[in-house]
Design an enzyme around this catalytic site. Structure first.
Site, PDB file in Angstrom:
ATOM      1  N   SER A 114       0.805  -1.215   0.000  1.00 30.19           N
ATOM      2  CA  SER A 114       0.000   0.000   0.000  1.00 30.19           C
ATOM      3  C   SER A 114       0.839   1.267   0.000  1.00 30.19           C
ATOM      4  O   SER A 114       1.563   1.537  -0.942  1.00 30.19           O
ATOM      5  CB  SER A 114      -0.983  -0.019   1.179  1.00 30.19           C
ATOM      6  OG  SER A 114      -1.883   1.060   1.108  1.00 30.19           O
ATOM      7  N   HIS A 115       0.771   2.040   1.078  1.00 31.47           N
ATOM      8  CA  HIS A 115       1.423   3.342   1.167  1.00 31.47           C
ATOM      9  C   HIS A 115       2.835   3.249   1.731  1.00 31.47           C
ATOM     10  O   HIS A 115       3.487   4.274   1.927  1.00 31.47           O
ATOM     11  CB  HIS A 115       0.579   4.263   2.052  1.00 31.47           C
ATOM     12  CG  HIS A 115       0.320   3.682   3.409  1.00 31.47           C
ATOM     13  ND1 HIS A 115      -0.477   2.575   3.580  1.00 31.47           N
ATOM     14  CD2 HIS A 115       0.759   4.024   4.634  1.00 31.47           C
ATOM     15  CE1 HIS A 115      -0.522   2.269   4.870  1.00 31.47           C
ATOM     16  NE2 HIS A 115       0.223   3.132   5.531  1.00 31.47           N
ATOM     17  N   ASP A 279      -2.086   6.998  -3.489  1.00 33.44           N
ATOM     18  CA  ASP A 279      -0.944   6.325  -2.866  1.00 33.44           C
ATOM     19  C   ASP A 279      -0.400   5.214  -3.743  1.00 33.44           C
ATOM     20  O   ASP A 279      -0.780   5.068  -4.902  1.00 33.44           O
ATOM     21  CB  ASP A 279      -1.336   5.798  -1.491  1.00 33.44           C
ATOM     22  CG  ASP A 279      -2.260   4.577  -1.569  1.00 33.44           C
ATOM     23  OD1 ASP A 279      -3.037   4.498  -2.535  1.00 33.44           O
ATOM     24  OD2 ASP A 279      -2.201   3.731  -0.667  1.00 33.44           O
ATOM     25  N   ASP A 281      -0.743   1.902  -3.999  1.00 31.93           N
ATOM     26  CA  ASP A 281      -1.599   0.918  -4.648  1.00 31.93           C
ATOM     27  C   ASP A 281      -2.950   1.478  -5.068  1.00 31.93           C
ATOM     28  O   ASP A 281      -3.812   0.739  -5.528  1.00 31.93           O
ATOM     29  CB  ASP A 281      -1.799  -0.302  -3.751  1.00 31.93           C
ATOM     30  CG  ASP A 281      -2.670  -0.018  -2.542  1.00 31.93           C
ATOM     31  OD1 ASP A 281      -2.572   1.096  -1.987  1.00 31.93           O
ATOM     32  OD2 ASP A 281      -3.436  -0.914  -2.125  1.00 31.93           O
ATOM     33  N   ASP A 283      -5.488   2.989  -3.335  1.00 36.81           N
ATOM     34  CA  ASP A 283      -6.718   2.946  -2.544  1.00 36.81           C
ATOM     35  C   ASP A 283      -6.879   4.157  -1.632  1.00 36.81           C
ATOM     36  O   ASP A 283      -7.915   4.310  -0.983  1.00 36.81           O
ATOM     37  CB  ASP A 283      -6.832   1.636  -1.751  1.00 36.81           C
ATOM     38  CG  ASP A 283      -5.721   1.439  -0.731  1.00 36.81           C
ATOM     39  OD1 ASP A 283      -4.814   2.293  -0.657  1.00 36.81           O
ATOM     40  OD2 ASP A 283      -5.751   0.417  -0.017  1.00 36.81           O
ATOM     41  N   ARG A 284      -5.875   5.042  -1.568  1.00 27.02           N
ATOM     42  CA  ARG A 284      -5.971   6.241  -0.730  1.00 27.02           C
ATOM     43  C   ARG A 284      -5.927   7.493  -1.597  1.00 27.02           C
ATOM     44  O   ARG A 284      -5.509   7.448  -2.749  1.00 27.02           O
ATOM     45  CB  ARG A 284      -4.830   6.274   0.299  1.00 27.02           C
ATOM     46  CG  ARG A 284      -4.835   5.064   1.206  1.00 27.02           C
ATOM     47  CD  ARG A 284      -3.727   5.137   2.245  1.00 27.02           C
ATOM     48  NE  ARG A 284      -3.725   3.934   3.062  1.00 27.02           N
ATOM     49  CZ  ARG A 284      -3.421   3.882   4.349  1.00 27.02           C
ATOM     50  NH1 ARG A 284      -3.083   4.995   4.977  1.00 27.02           N
ATOM     51  NH2 ARG A 284      -3.443   2.743   5.014  1.00 27.02           N
ATOM     52  N   THR A 347     -10.890  -0.230  12.410  1.00 21.12           N
ATOM     53  CA  THR A 347     -10.017   0.101  11.288  1.00 21.12           C
ATOM     54  C   THR A 347      -9.774  -1.147  10.449  1.00 21.12           C
ATOM     55  O   THR A 347      -9.511  -2.227  10.970  1.00 21.12           O
ATOM     56  CB  THR A 347      -8.688   0.669  11.809  1.00 21.12           C
ATOM     57  OG1 THR A 347      -8.948   1.895  12.495  1.00 21.12           O
ATOM     58  CG2 THR A 347      -7.721   0.920  10.676  1.00 21.12           C
ATOM     59  N   LYS A 379     -11.320   0.514  -0.528  1.00 22.65           N
ATOM     60  CA  LYS A 379     -11.315   1.971  -0.647  1.00 22.65           C
ATOM     61  C   LYS A 379     -10.699   2.316  -1.983  1.00 22.65           C
ATOM     62  O   LYS A 379      -9.935   1.557  -2.550  1.00 22.65           O
ATOM     63  CB  LYS A 379     -10.562   2.612   0.516  1.00 22.65           C
ATOM     64  CG  LYS A 379      -9.196   2.047   0.839  1.00 22.65           C
ATOM     65  CD  LYS A 379      -8.649   2.735   2.077  1.00 22.65           C
ATOM     66  CE  LYS A 379      -7.333   2.124   2.545  1.00 22.65           C
ATOM     67  NZ  LYS A 379      -7.523   0.976   3.447  1.00 22.65           N
TER      68      LYS A 379
END
Length: 560
Positions: A114-115, A279, A281, A283-284, A347, A379
């Site tokens: 991810s991030h 980000d 991947d 999703d943000r 979360t 997301k």
């Protein structure tokens, strides 16, 4: 092409976190480490993965391409029927969710952290998404973990190296492999959700509405180009850092005010009206225009309030809204005003999935720059960015003066009040210090004198009375599953609250997050920065918890 069995040693550290297993690249490169985890994922599937169709994609980070070949070998050995793979291993996380759902596959293996930073000396990750397109629930990740602790061997069928840079249908031994365009299906679903003719008309006829999209050298560069340049017919000048790189250009692909510094600097220098970043991947997201930063908590609340301007919701309605527990309560007020069902979950996006599958949730968000809807089960950063474009295009219809992000926000605050919100991240602190902090919170919460105690800020006359304390527990209304120890919450008599959590998204050491929220109906405060609005409460939170002493840090790593 014979199947070979390899003896292995089980690992005790392969427990998936909120979004898969994340470790340093060098850990995944260790003997048997990647192979064991891939084998465990397949073993945890019905029939051990035999006869299944699986999606493979990811953010293109270092070690992804090698891992795709490992998945081919192990998948072929267990009898996987077909792999659908993003070209060159690229598929944003929401795009992969869409592929899983659109083609009704049995799930997907996503190669992403991810991030988190990428590169040979940084992070790698593997996560499993189930057939609904969402992250595997705890029942599945727990099963995977149990398998990893006892695994004694894995099997491989070596049919050589398959070129994944070319789109088309291929064979890997007995397995069908379809290499697909990473972007095409995603853009098609976006065009069914948003009013692209309205957005296109607005951006083409409003030259003062300047745009900048920053891909942070992550997966969404090609998606940004397809939407902003190919669909909306804007120039390449609206794109920045949009070539995916295995190490994200040496940056930290996390869209916040600290790490998206190139976007922040460019927006301020050129006074760009609409800036956005995604980000690693995809999703943000972060929405940031000249003079206006949109917190993720406010972003999802505004999108929900303007849902009727988006064709997808205008046609199908809104079936409920939700947020993660640490996220500010801004969306709660919107849900109440519209008469929608509301949920507060732990979360982790997987907790939204059951509600969506049951038809009870349409729009949701997390304060960690994650926003989305039930169009997929992840997301979706690009979705949120286009949602804001749709809202701005609708808000400017028939207006002679440009309505900006800042005006949208101020109107929202006047309608609902403002939830001042911030998050302090203390990254890569010692696990001992982090656990000592949590232990101290447990003792504090158990003390009969803590509730009702009063604390005064050091820099002002502001004071706060502790009204309640609890460790958040969630009972899933769909399947009845219970998730405990999801965050320590301190609430105050004025409605303010502070939340503390140990994060499961890091790959090294521990990450402690402190969330601070204060509600205001005072219009004179609406234009204040979050730092100013929250300063007294932050001082009290640090005093109560002695956080600096336990973590050995005077300042957080990141403030968002």
């Amino acid at each position: 092409m014979s199947i070979k069995e390899f003896k292995t040693t089980a690992f005790s550290d392969q427990k998936p976190g909120t979004s898969g297993l994340r470790k340093r690249v060098k850990v995944f490169q260790g003997e048997h480490y990647t192979e064991n985890f891939v084998q465990a994922i397949l073993d945890a599937m019905p029939n051990g993965g035999k006869g299944s169709t699986l999606v493979i994609g990811g953010d293109g980070r270092y070690w992804a391409r090698e891992t795709v070949q490992t998945i081919f070998k192990i998948g072929a050995a267990v009898g996987v029927k077909k792999f659908i793979v993003g070209q060159d291993s690229i598929l944003s996380t929401p795009a992969a969710s869409n592929i899983i759902r659109k083609y009704k596959t049995d799930g997907g293996i996503l190669l992403t952290a991810s991030h988190n930073p990428g590169g040979p000396n940084a992070d790698f990750g593997i996560k499993f998404n189930t057939s609904n397109g969402g992250p595997a629930p705890e029942s599945v990740t727990n099963k995977i973990f149990e398998i990893t602790k006892t695994l004694k061997s894995y099997k491989m069928l070596d049919a050589g190296t398959l070129d994944i840079t070319k789109i088309g249908s291929f064979k890997y031994g007995p397995v069908d492999v379809e290499i697909i365009d990473s972007v095409k299906d995603y853009v098609e679903i976006m065009e069914t959700i948003f009013d692209f003719p309205l957005i296109s008309k607005f951006v083409s006829s409003t030259p003062e509405f300047t745009i900048l999209f920053d891909g942070l050298h992550g997966v969404t560069g090609p998606y940004g180009r397809a939407i902003f340049v190919d669909t909306l017919k804007l120039s390449e000048d609206v794109l920045q850092n949009c070539i995916p790189l295995q190490d994200f250009g040496g940056g930290h692909p996390d869209p916040n005010l600290t790490y998206a510094h190139d976007l922040v600097a460019a927006v301020e220098k050129k006074q760009i009206v609409f800036g956005a970043a995604s980000d690693g991947d995809g999703d943000r997201n972060m929405i940031y225009g000249a003079g206006a930063f949109v917190t993720p908590s406010d972003s999802v609340a505004v999108i929900a309030d303007w849902a009727d301007s988006i064709p997808y919701f205008k046609k199908g309605g809104v079936h409920g809204v939700a947020r993660s527990m640490p996220t500010s309560k801004a969306i709660d007020a919107v849900g109440k005003a519209h008469g929608w069902e509301f949920f507060e979950v732990p979360t982790g996006w997987k907790f939204f999935g059951n509600l969506m599958d049951a038809g009870r949730l349409s729009i949701c968000g997390e304060e960690s720059f994650g926003t989305g809807s039930d169009h997929v089960r992840e997301k979706d950063g690009v979705w949120a960015i286009v949602a804001w474009l749709n809202i701005l295009a609708a808000a400017n219809q028939g207006k002679s003066k440009l309505v900006t992000i800042k005006e949208i926000l101020l109107d929202h605050y006047k309608k609902y009040g403002r939830n001042f919100f911030s998050r302090y991240d203390y990254e890569e602190v010692s696990s001992e210090g982090a656990n000592a902090l949590i232990d101290n919170l447990d003792k504090l919460f158990a003390s009969p004198n803590f509730k009702g105690s009063k604390y005064k800020a050091s820099s002002s006359d502001a004071s706060f009375d502790v009204s309640d304390v609890y460790n958040f527990t969630y009972t899933d209304p769909i399947d009845g599953s219970v998730s405990k120890n999801q965050g320590h919450v301190i609430t105050f008599s004025d409605g303010s609250r502070v939340v503390f959590r140990l994060s499961g998204t890091g790959s090294h050491g521990a990450t402690v997050r402190m969330y601070i929220e204060k509600y205001s109906k005072n219009e004179s405060e609406y234009g204040n920065s979050a730092a100013d609005g929250l300063k007294p409460l932050i001082e009290v939170a640090l005093e109560i918890t002695q956080l600096k002493k336990f973590l050995g840090r005077d300042e957080p790593t990141v403030i968002t």
